[in-house]
Design a protein around this motif. Structure first.
Motif, PDB file in Angstrom:
ATOM      1  N   ALA A 199       0.828  -1.211   0.000  1.00 15.39           N
ATOM      2  CA  ALA A 199       0.000   0.000   0.000  1.00 15.39           C
ATOM      3  C   ALA A 199       0.859   1.257   0.000  1.00 15.39           C
ATOM      4  O   ALA A 199       0.500   2.271  -0.616  1.00 15.39           O
ATOM      5  CB  ALA A 199      -0.930  -0.005   1.204  1.00 15.39           C
ATOM      6  N   ASN A 200       1.976   1.224   0.674  1.00 21.56           N
ATOM      7  CA  ASN A 200       2.841   2.399   0.771  1.00 21.56           C
ATOM      8  C   ASN A 200       3.465   2.771  -0.567  1.00 21.56           C
ATOM      9  O   ASN A 200       3.926   3.902  -0.749  1.00 21.56           O
ATOM     10  CB  ASN A 200       3.942   2.143   1.800  1.00 21.56           C
ATOM     11  N   GLN A 201       3.479   1.843  -1.530  1.00 21.77           N
ATOM     12  CA  GLN A 201       4.104   2.092  -2.826  1.00 21.77           C
ATOM     13  C   GLN A 201       3.083   2.206  -3.955  1.00 21.77           C
ATOM     14  O   GLN A 201       3.443   2.192  -5.127  1.00 21.77           O
ATOM     15  CB  GLN A 201       5.081   0.949  -3.149  1.00 21.77           C
ATOM     16  N   THR A 202       1.785   2.292  -3.609  1.00 24.49           N
ATOM     17  CA  THR A 202       0.723   2.252  -4.614  1.00 24.49           C
ATOM     18  C   THR A 202       0.006   3.585  -4.712  1.00 24.49           C
ATOM     19  O   THR A 202      -0.097   4.325  -3.737  1.00 24.49           O
ATOM     20  CB  THR A 202      -0.291   1.133  -4.273  1.00 24.49           C
ATOM     21  N   THR A 203      -0.522   3.874  -5.891  1.00 27.70           N
ATOM     22  CA  THR A 203      -1.281   5.081  -6.113  1.00 27.70           C
ATOM     23  C   THR A 203      -2.448   5.204  -5.137  1.00 27.70           C
ATOM     24  O   THR A 203      -3.107   4.201  -4.818  1.00 27.70           O
ATOM     25  CB  THR A 203      -1.851   5.108  -7.551  1.00 27.70           C
ATOM     26  N   GLN A 208       1.833  -7.507  -4.767  1.00 30.11           N
ATOM     27  CA  GLN A 208       2.382  -6.422  -5.573  1.00 30.11           C
ATOM     28  C   GLN A 208       2.092  -6.629  -7.051  1.00 30.11           C
ATOM     29  O   GLN A 208       1.695  -5.703  -7.763  1.00 30.11           O
ATOM     30  CB  GLN A 208       3.894  -6.327  -5.352  1.00 30.11           C
ATOM     31  N   THR A 209       2.237  -7.871  -7.524  1.00 30.82           N
ATOM     32  CA  THR A 209       1.948  -8.190  -8.926  1.00 30.82           C
ATOM     33  C   THR A 209       0.463  -7.992  -9.236  1.00 30.82           C
ATOM     34  O   THR A 209       0.090  -7.431 -10.274  1.00 30.82           O
ATOM     35  CB  THR A 209       2.352  -9.643  -9.228  1.00 30.82           C
ATOM     36  N   PHE A 210      -0.398  -8.436  -8.329  1.00 26.37           N
ATOM     37  CA  PHE A 210      -1.852  -8.320  -8.496  1.00 26.37           C
ATOM     38  C   PHE A 210      -2.261  -6.846  -8.593  1.00 26.37           C
ATOM     39  O   PHE A 210      -3.025  -6.443  -9.477  1.00 26.37           O
ATOM     40  CB  PHE A 210      -2.529  -8.995  -7.304  1.00 26.37           C
ATOM     41  N   PHE A 262      -3.757  -4.498 -11.769  1.00 25.39           N
ATOM     42  CA  PHE A 262      -4.983  -3.690 -11.650  1.00 25.39           C
ATOM     43  C   PHE A 262      -4.723  -2.259 -12.114  1.00 25.39           C
ATOM     44  O   PHE A 262      -5.514  -1.678 -12.859  1.00 25.39           O
ATOM     45  CB  PHE A 262      -5.486  -3.689 -10.210  1.00 25.39           C
ATOM     46  N   VAL A 263      -3.620  -1.680 -11.669  1.00 23.80           N
ATOM     47  CA  VAL A 263      -3.290  -0.300 -12.035  1.00 23.80           C
ATOM     48  C   VAL A 263      -3.122  -0.173 -13.540  1.00 23.80           C
ATOM     49  O   VAL A 263      -3.541   0.822 -14.154  1.00 23.80           O
ATOM     50  CB  VAL A 263      -2.020   0.159 -11.287  1.00 23.80           C
ATOM     51  N   ARG A 264      -2.524  -1.198 -14.176  1.00 21.41           N
ATOM     52  CA  ARG A 264      -2.331  -1.171 -15.628  1.00 21.41           C
ATOM     53  C   ARG A 264      -3.542  -1.698 -16.390  1.00 21.41           C
ATOM     54  O   ARG A 264      -3.514  -1.817 -17.603  1.00 21.41           O
ATOM     55  CB  ARG A 264      -1.109  -2.020 -16.005  1.00 21.41           C
TER      56      ARG A 264
END
Length: 510
Positions: free
Chosen positions: A286-290, A342-344, A348-350
């Motif tokens: 979460a700390n590295q995600t938009t 992290q891969t999942f 989702f972001v892409r």
């Protein structure tokens, strides 16, 4: 003599005036200028105001007695009176005739309709949620009990709860009932004894429990915005969520999609080490995600409604992960780990997720309404030989439960070899991209010869109108007239709207 009676009357009037003045002063009533009533009331915040024609009006005595019960720094409402107020201004605010009592709060006006007694006025004021007593921590023992919990805490430090920031805090606290404990200090020295950094008047601070403190989330967060209740509320909700929220049934309302939830043995009181272990692993991602994607952890046993949809086993040690969006759910198909998570999330972001959620098809599906899941969507809905009317619903939707009977009745009367009625649960299946389902219940018609061009229904709420829409959309001829119907025409529900009513009534045969 007559002269003496006049003199006695004058003395009595003078005494009444003096006693009224003493009573008004002892109750700390504020006299507002008639010429600038509106601005004066606005400056008071939440204000209870008596409007009288003359100062010695009998209402003021009862109003004063009521006001005495609201004195002290912990009381939220201010009491005031206006003598000979402008009649036009009163009419504009729904106040007809004098004397009168009204409560003013943020532009809203509530007029007292009951008797002009101290008891009735007190009851009227106490019934208004914005005049509730703020929880004040008066001494160390009381405050120690308040802080001796493992939940999130939101406190303010004020000289009086009538300060503008205190009023904003109190109103925002009404929106946080199920999320955090809220209270106020009226003594900064007492607040300092509970390790509140640099405690001072005019301060709001969010205090996190130990299980939520991390290198990314400090133990205390200080509010630095305006004295506006919405700004205070938004600050509090942001603090409550943190980077990874603890999702519970009572706090579902505070989170909106897109939302990633990790379900497991998450109980911060019963088994804090296991719960914190799961949360810390999610925290790394979460700390590295938009910020567009929110994160939460939840106890799998508290969310039985998702166990079937996500094929979740509530056995000890099992961890399940899913992303909830406005149109459906994506479940992570791999073992829970920071790397897989992290891969999942990156997929989702892409917008590259391929883990499409699909419920298990029913073993028997031969009723008038066909149940469709994602894996059977092409077979049932995209069959080029039939027109299809599809009803999207959700397990949590109360309006859908009302519409279920209407849809079944329509299907029972009108489904045939060329027209198929189907339903799909969006909480258990990914919705195909051709369908824009942001509200349920939602209806679409899929013509036999144009499966890539479904049309949405946005008509009237009565079942006869839904039927008219379906009949006008058919591409196959309608079969010969069937026996008269007696129950469909008056059935009603709301489609694509947050309100619904399903009723079946007798109607003449067509």
């Amino acid at each position: 003599t007559w002269g003496r009676r006049v003199s006695r009357s004058a003395v009595e009037m003078l005494l009444v005036s003096l006693l009224s003045a003493v009573a008004l002063a002892s109750a700390a009533l504020v006299e507002l200028p008639a010429a600038s009533t509106a601005q004066a009331i606005e400056d008071l915040g939440v204000a209870v105001v008596a409007f009288v024609e003359f100062r010695d009006d009998g209402l003021l005595e009862e109003f004063t007695r009521a006001a005495q019960g609201f004195e002290g720094p912990a009381e939220y409402a201010s009491f005031a009176f206006v003598e000979d107020p402008p009649s036009q201004w009163l009419k504009q605010h729904g106040i007809s005739g004098l004397p009168a009592v009204a409560l003013f709060d943020s532009g809203n006006v509530l007029v007292h309709k009951g008797p002009h007694t101290a008891e009735a006025i007190t009851e009227f004021v106490r019934a208004h949620p914005e005049t509730r007593n703020m929880t004040v921590l008066p001494n160390f023992d009381f405050a120690d009990k308040f802080f001796n919990v493992k939940s999130q805490i939101f406190v303010g430090i004020f000289s009086t709860v009538r300060d503008p920031l205190a009023r904003a805090f109190n109103r925002a606290a009404g929106n946080l009932t199920h999320l955090a404990r809220t209270a106020a200090f009226l003594d900064p020295a007492l607040a300092q004894r509970f390790n509140i950094t640099n405690a001072r008047l005019g301060m709001l601070v969010w205090i996190r429990p130990t299980w939520m403190v991390s290198p990314y989330e400090p133990a205390q967060v200080f509010y630095e915005g305006p004295a506006d209740w919405k700004s205070v509320r938004d600050f509090a909700l942001t603090c409550w969520r943190g980077l990874v929220s603890h999702l519970q049934p009572r706090s579902e309302f505070a989170l909106s999609p897109p939302l990633l939830v990790v379900f497991g043995d998450v109980h911060f009181l019963r088994d804090p080490s296991q719960a914190k272990y799961i949360r810390n692993r999610v925290l790394r991602v979460a700390n590295q995600t938009t910020p567009r994607l929110k994160f939460a952890v939840a106890d799998i046993k508290e969310f039985a409604k998702f166990q079937t949809a996500l094929n979740m086993a509530p056995s000890k040690g099992q961890i399940h992960t899913a992303i909830f969006t406005a149109t459906g759910i994506n479940k992570m198909g791999h073992e829970f780990s920071p790397a897989n998570l992290q891969t999942f999330v990156a997929k989702f972001v892409r917008e590259e997720l391929h883990e499409k959620l699909s419920a298990t098809p029913p073993a028997v599906n031969d009723g008038p309404v066909k149940t469709v899941v994602l894996s059977t969507f092409d077979e049932i809905v995209n069959d080029p030989s039939v027109d299809v009317a599809i009803y999207f619903h959700a397990q949590w939707c109360a309006e859908c439960k009302d519409f279920d009977d209407v849809w079944y009745s329509l299907a029972s009367q009108h489904a045939d070899g060329t027209l198929r009625f189907v339903s799909m649960d969006i909480t258990a299946n990914e919705v195909p991209s051709e369908y824009n389902v942001h509200v349920v219940p939602k209806l679409y018609f899929v013509p036999a010869a144009a499966k890539g061009n479904p049309s949405a229904y946005a008509g009237a709420t009565k079942a006869e109108h839904v039927l008219s829409w379906i009949e006008s959309s058919r591409t196959h001829p309608t079969p010969a007239a069937e026996p008269a119907r007696s129950t469909i025409a008056a059935s009603a529900s709301v489609v694509g709207s947050p309100a619904a009513a399903a009723s079946v009534a007798e109607s003449p045969a067509e």
